[in-house]
Scaffold this motif. Structure first.
Motif, PDB file in Angstrom:
ATOM      1  N   VAL A   1       1.140  -1.313   0.076  1.00  0.00           N
ATOM      2  CA  VAL A   1       0.204   0.176  -0.151  1.00  0.00           C
ATOM      3  C   VAL A   1       1.200   0.968  -0.053  1.00  0.00           C
ATOM      4  N   CYS A   2       0.438   2.656  -0.981  1.00  0.00           N
ATOM      5  CA  CYS A   2       1.309   4.151  -1.177  1.00  0.00           C
ATOM      6  C   CYS A   2      -0.124   4.453  -0.733  1.00  0.00           C
ATOM      7  N   PRO A   3       0.536   6.067  -0.814  1.00  0.00           N
ATOM      8  CA  PRO A   3      -0.864   6.920  -0.487  1.00  0.00           C
ATOM      9  C   PRO A   3      -0.773   7.311  -2.233  1.00  0.00           C
ATOM     10  N   GLN A   4      -2.255   7.617  -2.232  1.00  0.00           N
ATOM     11  CA  GLN A   4      -2.171   8.560  -3.223  1.00  0.00           C
ATOM     12  C   GLN A   4      -1.784   9.923  -2.822  1.00  0.00           C
ATOM     13  N   SER A   5      -2.598  10.960  -3.671  1.00  0.00           N
ATOM     14  CA  SER A   5      -2.155  12.203  -3.365  1.00  0.00           C
ATOM     15  C   SER A   5      -2.900  12.833  -2.442  1.00  0.00           C
ATOM     16  N   VAL A   6      -1.860  13.649  -1.666  1.00  0.00           N
ATOM     17  CA  VAL A   6      -2.124  14.626  -0.298  1.00  0.00           C
ATOM     18  C   VAL A   6      -3.756  15.103  -0.383  1.00  0.00           C
ATOM     19  N   LEU A   7      -3.725  15.780  -1.773  1.00  0.00           N
ATOM     20  CA  LEU A   7      -5.038  16.848  -2.263  1.00  0.00           C
ATOM     21  C   LEU A   7      -5.623  15.479  -1.975  1.00  0.00           C
ATOM     22  N   ARG A   8      -6.047  14.270  -2.352  1.00  0.00           N
ATOM     23  CA  ARG A   8      -7.172  13.172  -2.099  1.00  0.00           C
ATOM     24  C   ARG A   8      -7.234  13.081  -0.771  1.00  0.00           C
ATOM     25  N   MET A   9      -6.505  13.316   0.159  1.00  0.00           N
ATOM     26  CA  MET A   9      -6.757  13.226   1.702  1.00  0.00           C
ATOM     27  C   MET A   9      -7.272  13.515   2.555  1.00  0.00           C
ATOM     28  N   GLU A  10      -8.073  13.434   3.206  1.00  0.00           N
ATOM     29  CA  GLU A  10      -9.102  14.842   4.208  1.00  0.00           C
ATOM     30  C   GLU A  10      -7.885  15.891   5.231  1.00  0.00           C
ATOM     31  N   GLN A  11      -6.595  14.752   5.208  1.00  0.00           N
ATOM     32  CA  GLN A  11      -5.610  15.598   5.892  1.00  0.00           C
ATOM     33  C   GLN A  11      -5.372  17.055   4.703  1.00  0.00           C
TER      34      GLN A  11
ATOM     35  N   PHE B   1       4.399   7.199  -4.855  1.00  0.00           N
ATOM     36  CA  PHE B   1       2.968   6.511  -5.713  1.00  0.00           C
ATOM     37  C   PHE B   1       2.041   6.888  -6.454  1.00  0.00           C
ATOM     38  N   ALA B   2       1.810   8.860  -6.403  1.00  0.00           N
ATOM     39  CA  ALA B   2       0.558   8.618  -5.820  1.00  0.00           C
ATOM     40  C   ALA B   2       0.100   8.963  -7.530  1.00  0.00           C
ATOM     41  N   ASP B   3       0.896   8.596  -8.153  1.00  0.00           N
ATOM     42  CA  ASP B   3      -0.224   8.690  -9.782  1.00  0.00           C
ATOM     43  C   ASP B   3       0.045   6.498  -9.820  1.00  0.00           C
ATOM     44  N   PRO B   4      -0.768   6.141 -10.079  1.00  0.00           N
ATOM     45  CA  PRO B   4      -0.971   4.593 -10.371  1.00  0.00           C
ATOM     46  C   PRO B   4      -0.041   4.437 -11.590  1.00  0.00           C
ATOM     47  N   ALA B   5      -0.112   5.416 -12.573  1.00  0.00           N
ATOM     48  CA  ALA B   5       0.020   4.733 -14.123  1.00  0.00           C
ATOM     49  C   ALA B   5       1.947   4.706 -13.350  1.00  0.00           C
ATOM     50  N   ARG B   6       2.501   5.123 -12.958  1.00  0.00           N
ATOM     51  CA  ARG B   6       3.817   5.196 -12.457  1.00  0.00           C
ATOM     52  C   ARG B   6       4.201   4.264 -11.893  1.00  0.00           C
ATOM     53  N   ALA B   7       3.259   3.843 -10.635  1.00  0.00           N
ATOM     54  CA  ALA B   7       3.657   2.140  -9.905  1.00  0.00           C
ATOM     55  C   ALA B   7       3.718   0.823 -10.783  1.00  0.00           C
ATOM     56  N   GLU B   8       2.447   1.359 -11.982  1.00  0.00           N
ATOM     57  CA  GLU B   8       2.363   0.123 -12.690  1.00  0.00           C
ATOM     58  C   GLU B   8       3.593   0.404 -14.139  1.00  0.00           C
TER      59      GLU B   8
ATOM     60  N   MET C   1     -10.216  10.643   6.777  1.00  0.00           N
ATOM     61  CA  MET C   1     -10.125  10.001   5.852  1.00  0.00           C
ATOM     62  C   MET C   1      -8.507   9.907   4.793  1.00  0.00           C
ATOM     63  N   ALA C   2      -8.155   8.739   4.585  1.00  0.00           N
ATOM     64  CA  ALA C   2      -6.940   8.636   3.577  1.00  0.00           C
ATOM     65  C   ALA C   2      -6.976   7.787   2.635  1.00  0.00           C
ATOM     66  N   ARG C   3      -7.031   7.975   1.644  1.00  0.00           N
ATOM     67  CA  ARG C   3      -7.229   7.155   0.445  1.00  0.00           C
ATOM     68  C   ARG C   3      -5.721   6.912  -0.171  1.00  0.00           C
ATOM     69  N   HIS C   4      -5.257   5.275  -0.509  1.00  0.00           N
ATOM     70  CA  HIS C   4      -4.327   5.491  -0.577  1.00  0.00           C
ATOM     71  C   HIS C   4      -4.379   4.268  -2.187  1.00  0.00           C
TER      72      HIS C   4
ATOM     73  N   THR D   1       5.103  28.874   5.565  1.00  0.00           N
ATOM     74  CA  THR D   1       5.443  28.578   3.767  1.00  0.00           C
ATOM     75  C   THR D   1       4.983  26.762   3.608  1.00  0.00           C
ATOM     76  N   LEU D   2       4.000  25.571   3.492  1.00  0.00           N
ATOM     77  CA  LEU D   2       4.623  24.796   2.629  1.00  0.00           C
ATOM     78  C   LEU D   2       4.907  24.417   2.010  1.00  0.00           C
ATOM     79  N   PRO D   3       5.800  22.968   1.684  1.00  0.00           N
ATOM     80  CA  PRO D   3       6.052  22.766  -0.081  1.00  0.00           C
ATOM     81  C   PRO D   3       4.950  22.858  -0.895  1.00  0.00           C
ATOM     82  N   ASP D   4       4.488  22.315  -2.361  1.00  0.00           N
ATOM     83  CA  ASP D   4       3.480  22.258  -2.513  1.00  0.00           C
ATOM     84  C   ASP D   4       3.783  20.220  -2.849  1.00  0.00           C
ATOM     85  N   LEU D   5       2.368  20.164  -1.614  1.00  0.00           N
ATOM     86  CA  LEU D   5       2.429  18.844  -2.114  1.00  0.00           C
ATOM     87  C   LEU D   5       1.506  17.920  -2.878  1.00  0.00           C
TER      88      LEU D   5
END
Length: 289
Positions: free
Chosen positions: A151-161, A188-195, A269-272, A173-177
């Protein structure tokens, strides 16, 4: 299996420094965040009582110990000696005699050829310096027909966090997450890269499926914010920020966490991604296997 050289020196320094110590000292807290991913991951791994299992980036060893309750033997590999010390102590406390922990870089460690039936990882494969080389080495360690599940995280933008980070970013100032990353939690937020990486590493039957699970951040909003601001990446991002700005950011995080308070504590909620693949060359799986 003798220990080998470490090529991922940057990650080794981080996980043997503050980051690794923080995870080791807050073992239960990090397990509360990540335990909900255990069941779907272990279901996908399909571990049998005759299997030898490799746990990649085992950290404090929670997944290692769960796998050991079914497997013949489990080897947990990690760069972090502070976390491995916790893993060894926890395995001993649970009287698990079929567990070995090894400090090594899974990207280059000379595992015996075809010595494992299954490889698993709970958020431990995103930090390789060379992912294709690492997964090629892991494939070599699996028997023909052996399987990997992680398991690995999806994009942080898809997380409730992401809501919490947005509140913090109003004051510091935070980095561009959302930016693509070659290594790190979003590797591996991009599933195509994991594949693509697994295919390039010689795996077959690659699948990438979404998994949505709740994460426990603490008993209340203030506690969750305190934990977040002690987390290694946040400390790194805020190392040069003015103290009063950090105080305001922590207060903003506390207020943002309040929206997620429940009778069971703070839940976001977290999305992985749940990723599986097979080393080619083994017998065809039995129906329903």
């Amino acid at each position: 299996m003798a220990e080998n050289r470490i090529v991922n020196t940057h990650q080794s320094e981080a996980w043997n420094g503050y980051e690794g110590r923080h995870w080791a000292e807050h073992q239960a807290r990090y397990d509360a965040l990540n335990d909900p991913a255990n069941a779907p991951l272990l279901d996908a791994a399909r571990i049998r009582d005759t299997d030898r299992v490799l746990d990649i980036g085992c950290g404090n060893g929670r997944l290692t110990r769960l796998a050991a309750r079914t497997a013949a033997h489990v080897v947990g590999v990690d760069l972090s000696e502070p976390m491995l010390e916790r893993a060894r102590a926890s395995a001993a406390a649970e009287h698990l005699g079929n567990v070995t922990h090894l400090r090594a870089d899974a990207q280059v460690h000379p595992f015996d050829e075809a010595s494992f039936d299954v490889a698993v990882s709970r958020f431990g494969v995103m930090f390789f310096a060379d992912p294709v080389a690492a997964f090629t080495n892991i494939r070599r360690a699996l028997r023909p027909g052996g399987r990997i599940a992680f398991v690995c995280p999806q994009s942080v933008l898809r997380m409730e966090q992401a809501v919490i980070f947005a509140a913090v970013a109003e004051h510091v100032t935070l980095p561009d997450l959302s930016a693509p990353a070659e290594t790190g939690p979003a590797a591996f937020a991009d599933p195509a890269r994991a594949e693509r990486v697994l295919t390039d590493a010689g795996f077959d039957d690659v699948t990438v499926e979404p998994v949505e699970v709740p994460q426990g951040w603490g008993p209340d909003a203030a506690d969750a914010a305190t934990f977040l601001f002690g987390w290694g990446p946040m400390c790194h991002w805020l190392r040069d920020a003015a103290p009063d700005a950090v105080d305001r950011a922590r207060e903003a995080a506390t207020e943002a966490f309040r929206a997620y308070e429940t009778d069971d504590g703070v839940r976001l909620m977290a999305r992985h991604w749940l990723v599986t693949a097979v080393r080619p060359g083994g017998p065809a799986p039995a129906p329903g296997a």
